[in-house]
Design a protein around this motif. Structure first.
Motif, PDB file in Angstrom:
ATOM      1  N   ASP A  62      40.801  37.857  31.801  1.00  0.00           N
ATOM      2  CA  ASP A  62      40.251  39.171  32.130  1.00  0.00           C
ATOM      3  C   ASP A  62      39.809  39.291  33.586  1.00  0.00           C
ATOM      4  O   ASP A  62      39.495  40.395  34.050  1.00  0.00           O
ATOM      5  CB  ASP A  62      39.047  39.467  31.220  1.00  0.00           C
ATOM      6  CG  ASP A  62      39.402  39.343  29.757  1.00  0.00           C
ATOM      7  OD1 ASP A  62      40.356  40.006  29.336  1.00  0.00           O
ATOM      8  OD2 ASP A  62      38.743  38.550  29.055  1.00  0.00           O
ATOM      9  N   PRO A  85      42.668  41.195  36.149  1.00  0.00           N
ATOM     10  CA  PRO A  85      42.795  42.622  35.815  1.00  0.00           C
ATOM     11  C   PRO A  85      41.550  43.432  36.161  1.00  0.00           C
ATOM     12  O   PRO A  85      41.658  44.586  36.605  1.00  0.00           O
ATOM     13  CB  PRO A  85      43.059  42.601  34.305  1.00  0.00           C
ATOM     14  CG  PRO A  85      43.744  41.304  34.074  1.00  0.00           C
ATOM     15  CD  PRO A  85      43.063  40.343  35.009  1.00  0.00           C
ATOM     16  N   THR A  86      40.354  42.848  35.996  1.00  0.00           N
ATOM     17  CA  THR A  86      39.130  43.547  36.375  1.00  0.00           C
ATOM     18  C   THR A  86      39.031  43.688  37.888  1.00  0.00           C
ATOM     19  O   THR A  86      38.662  44.745  38.417  1.00  0.00           O
ATOM     20  CB  THR A  86      37.900  42.801  35.835  1.00  0.00           C
ATOM     21  OG1 THR A  86      38.016  42.642  34.419  1.00  0.00           O
ATOM     22  CG2 THR A  86      36.626  43.557  36.152  1.00  0.00           C
ATOM     23  N   THR A 136      41.510  43.695  40.174  1.00  0.00           N
ATOM     24  CA  THR A 136      42.489  44.633  40.734  1.00  0.00           C
ATOM     25  C   THR A 136      42.182  46.073  40.322  1.00  0.00           C
ATOM     26  O   THR A 136      42.482  47.006  41.077  1.00  0.00           O
ATOM     27  CB  THR A 136      43.913  44.264  40.320  1.00  0.00           C
ATOM     28  OG1 THR A 136      44.010  44.193  38.886  1.00  0.00           O
ATOM     29  CG2 THR A 136      44.317  42.922  40.917  1.00  0.00           C
ATOM     30  N   ALA A 137      41.561  46.266  39.155  1.00  0.00           N
ATOM     31  CA  ALA A 137      41.134  47.616  38.793  1.00  0.00           C
ATOM     32  C   ALA A 137      40.118  48.126  39.808  1.00  0.00           C
ATOM     33  O   ALA A 137      40.133  49.308  40.183  1.00  0.00           O
ATOM     34  CB  ALA A 137      40.544  47.628  37.387  1.00  0.00           C
ATOM     35  N   THR A 184      45.515  49.494  38.280  1.00  0.00           N
ATOM     36  CA  THR A 184      45.358  49.272  36.845  1.00  0.00           C
ATOM     37  C   THR A 184      46.638  48.641  36.318  1.00  0.00           C
ATOM     38  O   THR A 184      47.723  49.222  36.431  1.00  0.00           O
ATOM     39  CB  THR A 184      45.077  50.584  36.099  1.00  0.00           C
ATOM     40  OG1 THR A 184      43.863  51.153  36.615  1.00  0.00           O
ATOM     41  CG2 THR A 184      44.921  50.335  34.607  1.00  0.00           C
ATOM     42  N   LEU A 185      46.514  47.456  35.743  1.00  0.00           N
ATOM     43  CA  LEU A 185      47.690  46.722  35.283  1.00  0.00           C
ATOM     44  C   LEU A 185      48.133  47.222  33.920  1.00  0.00           C
ATOM     45  O   LEU A 185      47.312  47.486  33.046  1.00  0.00           O
ATOM     46  CB  LEU A 185      47.367  45.231  35.203  1.00  0.00           C
ATOM     47  CG  LEU A 185      46.938  44.573  36.509  1.00  0.00           C
ATOM     48  CD1 LEU A 185      46.512  43.142  36.259  1.00  0.00           C
ATOM     49  CD2 LEU A 185      48.073  44.613  37.522  1.00  0.00           C
ATOM     50  N   ALA A 193      46.758  45.716  30.055  1.00  0.00           N
ATOM     51  CA  ALA A 193      45.462  45.040  30.149  1.00  0.00           C
ATOM     52  C   ALA A 193      44.843  44.946  28.766  1.00  0.00           C
ATOM     53  O   ALA A 193      44.816  45.918  28.013  1.00  0.00           O
ATOM     54  CB  ALA A 193      44.543  45.773  31.117  1.00  0.00           C
ATOM     55  N   GLY A 199      37.678  44.587  29.835  1.00  0.00           N
ATOM     56  CA  GLY A 199      37.505  43.806  31.049  1.00  0.00           C
ATOM     57  C   GLY A 199      36.069  43.377  31.250  1.00  0.00           C
ATOM     58  O   GLY A 199      35.182  43.615  30.421  1.00  0.00           O
TER      59      GLY A 199
END
Length: 399
Positions: free
Chosen positions: A31, A34-35, A37-38, A43-44, A47, A51
């Motif tokens: 997690d 992804p957190t 880059t958000a 936003t992947l 996900a 997160g």
């Protein structure tokens, strides 16, 4: 010779409530990126959960220390004064434990970090796992026997997606890791910078962090894990490596450019396992545990058992009877349903998981002295779901 079933009763359904399943979706290694880059505006797809609770930062560096478990760090404040200082929250520093994922082993964890996916999806589900296409065990750290990396793990890394989105992305690690299959399918994207000395890695990571308005930098150090395996986490050699890593982390933190977050984390913890038959069961010499088992995969504290056709139920019953007081012993469907490998297991991954999955919760390992002599001689081991192996630090410094 054909397999002959032992006279064991059918196994009862297993209550796995005592097995602390990793915090997939909210607090696992999968997690983290992804957190991150958000928070950088990316936003992947796919996900896996809400997160982590992390404040956004334009520039993020992840420093992964192989083998530095949360409990080990907390137990050695004198050797790691800087990292220990990050355990207490302040206006720009905070520390907490997160979970590695199961199994708590390097190949699985690095793939979880780099893809943002649990093992059940990226597919690196152990130190060694069955390749269903060949019928052989595949070592996913050494990538032997060879198989097509992108068939084995087809998902794009977070680093590749970040690079494509215009985020300055790179990895700073030992030069020999640049072209490995594990790096290709777990950590590649942007540019790779090989440096031998830890100090050079820290300096270059800070430089690369400042090279973009949005940056994602990954750097890595292996020898805390190496010292633990060879000498144990209660050794002077291990403590010396922790002291060195503490200085590296401080060196990097002191060079962070503005609008940055540094996260220091790890891929797993480690426990020392005493030598002797009370703590080390030798599969190669134990006829009872070998009965019905075609291949022994995984590692000492997290085993995949691949049964001869028709023998899975008997293997499950025998192993529960023999080692069930010291280990969680689950059938494949039970382990998958309990979420050990994540909330979802891809069809291509399911057959890589053992017919029976064994995870130690006591000071015990299943070694294989003839087929795995090097691994069997290790002092420090990991892989299971105990807090000492599963919990890793997430230490944060912000500017």
């Amino acid at each position: 010779m054909a397999y002959a079933a032992p006279a064991w009763p059918e196994p009862e359904p297993l209550d796995l409530a005592g097995a602390p399943v990793p915090a997939y979706g909210t607090g696992s290694l999968a997690d983290l990126l992804p957190t991150v880059t958000a928070g950088q505006g990316l936003t992947l797809p796919g996900a896996g959960g809400p997160g982590m609770d992390l404040d956004p930062a334009d520039r993020v560096c992840v420093f992964l220390v192989d083998g530095l478990g949360w409990e080990l760090l907390r137990a050695h404040p004198d050797e790691a004064p800087f990292l220990t200082s990050l355990l207490d929250s302040s206006f720009n520093r905070t520390g907490r434990p997160i979970t590695a994922g199961f199994p708590a082993t390097t190949a699985a964890s690095l793939a979880s970090v780099g893809t943002g996916l649990p093992p059940g999806e990226h597919g690196l589900a152990g130190y060694t796992c069955l390749n269903p296409d060949t019928g052989e065990l595949m070592n996913q750290l050494r990538w032997y026997p060879w198989t097509d990396p992108y068939a084995w793990q087809p998902y794009p890394t977070v680093f590749r997606q970040a690079h494509a989105a215009g985020i300055h992305t790179c990895q700073v690690s030992a030069p020999n890791f640049e072209r490995t299959p594990l790096t290709e399918i777990a950590l590649s994207g942007g540019t790779f910078h090989g440096r031998l000395a830890g100090e050079e890695r820290m300096d270059l990571a800070a430089e690369q962090l400042a090279a973009g308005d949005r940056s994602l930098v990954y750097t890595y150090y292996a020898e805390v894990d190496g010292a633990g395996h060879r000498y144990g986490v209660d050794s002077d050699a291990w403590r010396g490596q922790l002291m060195y890593v503490d200085r590296l982390a401080q060196r990097l933190a002191e060079q962070l450019p503005p609008r940055s977050a540094l996260y220091v984390t790890a891929d797993h913890g480690m426990v020392d396992i005493p030598f002797g038959p009370d703590h080390r069961i030798d599969f190669d010499e134990d006829w009872e545990l070998r009965a019905g088992v075609r291949l022994l995969g995984g590692e000492g504290r997290a085993r995949h058992l691949y049964a001869h056709p028709g023998a899975a139920g008997d293997v499950l019953a025998v192993w529960r009877e023999v080692v069930g007081e010291h280990m969680w012993v689950a059938g494949r469907d039970e382990a998958v349903a309990a979420g050990w490998f994540g909330p979802r297991v891809d069809d291509r991954v399911r057959a890589r998981i053992g017919d029976v999955v064994v995870a130690a919760h006591a000071d015990m390992v299943i070694v294989a002295s003839e087929t795995e002599p090097r691994e069997s001689a290790m002092v420090g081991m990991h892989g299971s779901m105990t807090p000492a192996e599963q919990l890793v630090p997430l230490l944060e410094v912000r500017t």
